[in-house]
Design an enzyme around this catalytic site. Structure first.
Site, PDB file in Angstrom:
ATOM      1  N   GLU A  83       9.201   3.122  13.860  1.00 29.30           N
ATOM      2  CA  GLU A  83       9.985   3.533  12.695  1.00 29.30           C
ATOM      3  C   GLU A  83       9.990   5.056  12.617  1.00 29.30           C
ATOM      4  O   GLU A  83       9.333   5.733  13.399  1.00 29.30           O
ATOM      5  CB  GLU A  83       9.377   2.932  11.426  1.00 29.30           C
ATOM      6  CG  GLU A  83       9.561   1.421  11.393  1.00 29.30           C
ATOM      7  CD  GLU A  83       9.201   0.778  10.073  1.00 29.30           C
ATOM      8  OE1 GLU A  83       8.438   1.362   9.295  1.00 29.30           O
ATOM      9  OE2 GLU A  83       9.695  -0.344   9.835  1.00 29.30           O
ATOM     10  N   ASN A 140       0.805  -1.231   0.000  1.00 32.73           N
ATOM     11  CA  ASN A 140       0.000   0.000   0.000  1.00 32.73           C
ATOM     12  C   ASN A 140       0.840   1.284   0.000  1.00 32.73           C
ATOM     13  O   ASN A 140       0.372   2.317  -0.429  1.00 32.73           O
ATOM     14  CB  ASN A 140      -1.034  -0.009   1.137  1.00 32.73           C
ATOM     15  CG  ASN A 140      -0.408  -0.028   2.500  1.00 32.73           C
ATOM     16  OD1 ASN A 140       0.751  -0.421   2.667  1.00 32.73           O
ATOM     17  ND2 ASN A 140      -1.161   0.377   3.493  1.00 32.73           N
ATOM     18  N   CYS A 171      -2.833   1.565   6.652  1.00 38.22           N
ATOM     19  CA  CYS A 171      -2.837   1.043   8.018  1.00 38.22           C
ATOM     20  C   CYS A 171      -3.433   2.076   8.965  1.00 38.22           C
ATOM     21  O   CYS A 171      -3.952   1.738  10.018  1.00 38.22           O
ATOM     22  CB  CYS A 171      -1.424   0.680   8.449  1.00 38.22           C
ATOM     23  SG  CYS A 171      -0.265   2.014   8.218  1.00 38.22           S
TER      24      CYS A 171
HETATM   25  P1  NAD Z   1       0.703  -9.212   4.200  1.00 37.41           P
HETATM   26  O1  NAD Z   1       0.975  -9.507   5.626  1.00 37.41           O
HETATM   27  O2  NAD Z   1      -0.165 -10.134   3.440  1.00 37.41           O
HETATM   28  O3  NAD Z   1       2.072  -9.131   3.377  1.00 37.41           O
HETATM   29  C1  NAD Z   1       3.125  -8.252   3.739  1.00 37.41           C
HETATM   30  C2  NAD Z   1       4.439  -8.813   3.206  1.00 37.41           C
HETATM   31  O4  NAD Z   1       4.729 -10.035   3.898  1.00 37.41           O
HETATM   32  C3  NAD Z   1       4.442  -9.157   1.717  1.00 37.41           C
HETATM   33  O5  NAD Z   1       5.694  -8.803   1.166  1.00 37.41           O
HETATM   34  C4  NAD Z   1       4.269 -10.667   1.717  1.00 37.41           C
HETATM   35  O6  NAD Z   1       4.828 -11.279   0.587  1.00 37.41           O
HETATM   36  C5  NAD Z   1       5.046 -11.052   2.960  1.00 37.41           C
HETATM   37  N1  NAD Z   1       4.682 -12.338   3.570  1.00 37.41           N
HETATM   38  C6  NAD Z   1       3.473 -12.965   3.539  1.00 37.41           C
HETATM   39  N2  NAD Z   1       3.529 -14.135   4.207  1.00 37.41           N
HETATM   40  C7  NAD Z   1       4.798 -14.252   4.695  1.00 37.41           C
HETATM   41  C8  NAD Z   1       5.470 -15.222   5.484  1.00 37.41           C
HETATM   42  N3  NAD Z   1       4.851 -16.317   5.913  1.00 37.41           N
HETATM   43  N4  NAD Z   1       6.760 -15.019   5.797  1.00 37.41           N
HETATM   44  C9  NAD Z   1       7.401 -13.910   5.390  1.00 37.41           C
HETATM   45  N5  NAD Z   1       6.821 -12.949   4.628  1.00 37.41           N
HETATM   46  C10 NAD Z   1       5.529 -13.108   4.300  1.00 37.41           C
HETATM   47  O7  NAD Z   1       0.127  -7.712   4.168  1.00 37.41           O
HETATM   48  P2  NAD Z   1      -0.374  -6.862   2.930  1.00 37.41           P
HETATM   49  O8  NAD Z   1      -1.708  -7.382   2.497  1.00 37.41           O
HETATM   50  O9  NAD Z   1       0.695  -6.728   1.909  1.00 37.41           O
HETATM   51  O10 NAD Z   1      -0.559  -5.421   3.604  1.00 37.41           O
HETATM   52  C11 NAD Z   1      -1.697  -5.031   4.301  1.00 37.41           C
HETATM   53  C12 NAD Z   1      -1.479  -5.070   5.789  1.00 37.41           C
HETATM   54  O11 NAD Z   1      -0.327  -4.294   6.129  1.00 37.41           O
HETATM   55  C13 NAD Z   1      -2.611  -4.467   6.579  1.00 37.41           C
HETATM   56  O12 NAD Z   1      -2.880  -5.259   7.699  1.00 37.41           O
HETATM   57  C14 NAD Z   1      -2.063  -3.107   7.017  1.00 37.41           C
HETATM   58  O13 NAD Z   1      -2.646  -2.569   8.170  1.00 37.41           O
HETATM   59  C15 NAD Z   1      -0.627  -3.431   7.225  1.00 37.41           C
HETATM   60  N6  NAD Z   1       0.188  -2.228   7.167  1.00 37.41           N
HETATM   61  C16 NAD Z   1       0.731  -1.764   8.351  1.00 37.41           C
HETATM   62  C17 NAD Z   1       1.481  -0.590   8.348  1.00 37.41           C
HETATM   63  C18 NAD Z   1       2.081  -0.050   9.612  1.00 37.41           C
HETATM   64  O14 NAD Z   1       3.024   0.723   9.537  1.00 37.41           O
HETATM   65  N7  NAD Z   1       1.595  -0.416  10.799  1.00 37.41           N
HETATM   66  C19 NAD Z   1       1.691   0.094   7.149  1.00 37.41           C
HETATM   67  C20 NAD Z   1       1.122  -0.410   5.979  1.00 37.41           C
HETATM   68  C21 NAD Z   1       0.382  -1.578   6.000  1.00 37.41           C
END
Ligand code: NAD
Length: 496
Positions: free
Chosen positions: A464, A152, A284
């Site tokens: 961060e 995102n 997020c």
């Molecule tokens: P996601 O958890 O599906 O994926 C995030 C990343 O993790 C991707 O690169 C994915 O390939 C990787 N990943 C997935 N499974 C993994 C595993 N088993 N081991 C290692 N890596 C793995 O999340 P998303 O759908 O890409 O993003 C949306 C989520 O991110 C929402 O929950 C949002 O709130 C959160 N988010 C948080 C922040 C913050 O700063 N708190 C910022 C942006 C997004």
């Protein structure tokens, strides 16, 4: 003929050994193929980590101000290519151009802010308890860092992690989200052009559960910095816990905006429109709950519905579009599922709740901005992260109840209160359980020089950005220099 992209390992663009690939398509028009990327596996991860490990031996010895100068050049190049990257990002992940320009700008701001830290990165000196002895603590690099990021904020989030990591003297292996590999390629091209030496930054494309998981488990990866969903964050944390690795987690949110009866309603209206429907609700920090004092609820709700009706939905590359598509088919299905859950729970659908798949929307993952009324704090739509343009209105009778409702979820990332009462504003700042609180501003709008992160299930206590990010990416080392020429024993009662 679509372009085929590669991994970047040890200063070279290299083909993955695997023949498996995945496609990257425009979410506003899935006929538009951006490129084909390798599905890397454990073997590519091994190569990338080895390259990062070798490079660490040299990079950690480059003076921090020099590392900062390279990052300054990165900032300059990002600025030069800002428009091209923003256009590519909108095509890749759908948010409107104004927002993708903002996303690249966060990368630029981070580059300049972090580059200056090369001449600070302060340690501490303190008197020793013994004579002729000098005591200090310095920040030391950690080693190979795995950076795993969501789609995102395809530029802002990787740069928040990568630039401080590099400034501190670490090397990195970067695994971007499957939906935004192209922006990651652009970032790495710029790092290379700016003079980041081979092996210092390595890029691996692929699936989270395969390449991502292999990276997390690799014994030479000392630190995992992850932003994404709480479910994946928990999995990563448990592997890191077993292996005693440092892990920083930035996870989900269920952010709320409170509007009290004394608020400036037009300001609150602008705030919630931006907070709830900006980035199609896929932030997020997005506003997914609107907590309204009963005295102004009806008025603000009517104004909000009227404005929401007029939101222009379409391809983010069109400058007049106000809201782009969701990221992919699965995301749209998830949002639609939550709308059905909301209805079944007894919430009242005021507007939206529908898939848009006709006419100009036929080839994308568009969804109508959605507002539910009569939501109670315990409903699933008020508790779980939907990650789409769905807003739940909750009515309250008092300031105290508003704070209680705001605090009543598992997450604690961002929060907002609209009030003209300074006493209430300060009580809210004190009592809200969140990493970020805005007064008379929406839940989105973080600046790179302040700490960013959340409490409760939003993370594991790290922040961060700001000056706090250096606590993630460096180790404290305490150093004692004894120039007395004799053995001096500390903590021994030397008093005569
Ligand atoms: P996601 O958890 O599906 O994926 C995030 C990343 O993790 C991707 O690169 C994915 O390939 C990787 N990943 C997935 N499974 C993994 C595993 N088993 N081991 C290692 N890596 C793995 O999340 P998303 O759908 O890409 O993003 C949306 C989520 O991110 C929402 O929950 C949002 O709130 C959160 N988010 C948080 C922040 C913050 O700063 N708190 C910022 C942006 C997004």
């Amino acid at each position: 003929m679509s372009e085929t992209f590669k991994n970047y390992i040890d200063g070279q663009w290299v083909e993955a050994r695997t023949a498996k690939t995945f496609e990257n398509r425009n979410p506003a028009d899935h006929h538009d193929l951006i490129g084909v990327f390798p599905v890397s596996g454990a073997e590519e991860v091994l190569q990338a980590v080895q390259a990062a490990k070798n490079a660490f031996a040299r990079w950690r010895l480059v003076p921090a101000p020099k590392r900062g100068e390279i990052l300054y050049r990165v900032g300059d190049l990002l600025r030069k290519h800002k428009e091209e990257i923003a256009q590519g990002m909108t095509r890749e992940m759908g948010k409107i151009l104004k927002e993708t320009r903002g996303d690249v700008q966060e990368g630029i701001d981070t580059a300049f802010y972090v580059s200056g830290e090369g001449r600070r990165l302060f340690g501490q000196t303190t008197p020793s308890e013994l004579p002729d002895k000098f005591a200090m603590s310095v920040r030391a690099p950690i080693g190979v860092c795995a950076l795993i990021t969501p789609w995102n904020f395809p530029m802002a989030i990787p740069t928040w992690k990568m630039f401080p990591a590099l400034l501190c003297g670490n090397t990195v292996v970067f695994k971007p989200a499957e939906d935004t590999p192209h922006t990651a390629v652009k970032l790495v091209e710029i790092l290379t052009e700016a003079g980041v030496p081979p092996g210092v930054v390595n890029l691996i494309h692929g699936r989270g559960e395969e390449a991502g998981a292999a990276l997390v488990r690799h014994p030479d990866v000392q630190l995992v910095s992850f932003t994404g969903s709480a479910a994946v964050g928990r999995e990563i944390a448990s592997v890191c816990g077993q292996n005693l690795k440092r892990v920083s987690l930035e996870l989900g949110g269920k952010n709320a905006q409170i509007v009290m009866e004394d608020a400036d309603l037009s300001l609150a209206l602008e705030g919630v429109l931006w907070g709830a429907f900006g980035t199609t609700g896929q932030r997020c920090t997005a506003t997914s709950r609107l907590i309204l004092h009963r005295d102004i609820k009806q008025r603000l709700t009517e104004l909000l519905v009227a404005r929401t009706e007029k939101i222009k939905i379409g391809d983010g590359l069109d400058e007049s579009t106000e809201m782009g598509p969701l990221i992919n088919q699965a995301a749209r299905e998830k949002v639609h599922r939550y709308v059905q859950i909301g209805k079944a729970e007894g919430a009242r659908l005021l507007i939206g709740g529908a898939i848009l798949d006709e006419g100009k929307w036929a080839n994308g993952y568009f969804y109508r901005p959605t507002i539910f009324d009569q939501v109670t704090p315990s409903m699933r739509i008020a508790q779980e992260e939907i990650f789409g343009p769905v807003l739940s209105i909750i009515e309250v009778k008092s300031f105290e109840q508003a704070i209680d409702v705001l605090n009543s979820t598992a997450y604690g990332l961002s929060s907002s209160i609209y009030t003209r009462d300074v006493g209430r504003a300060f009580r809210a700042m004190r009592d809200i359980e969140a990493g970020i609180t805005y007064v008379n501003g929406p839940t989105i709008g973080a600046e790179v020089h302040l700490p960013f992160g959340g409490v409760k299930d939003t993370g594991n206590g790290h922040r961060e950005a700001g000056t706090t990010v250096y606590d993630i990416f460096s180790e404290w080392k305490s150093i004692y220099v004894d120039y007395s020429g004799k053995l001096q024993k500390a903590q021994i009662d030397n008093a005569e």
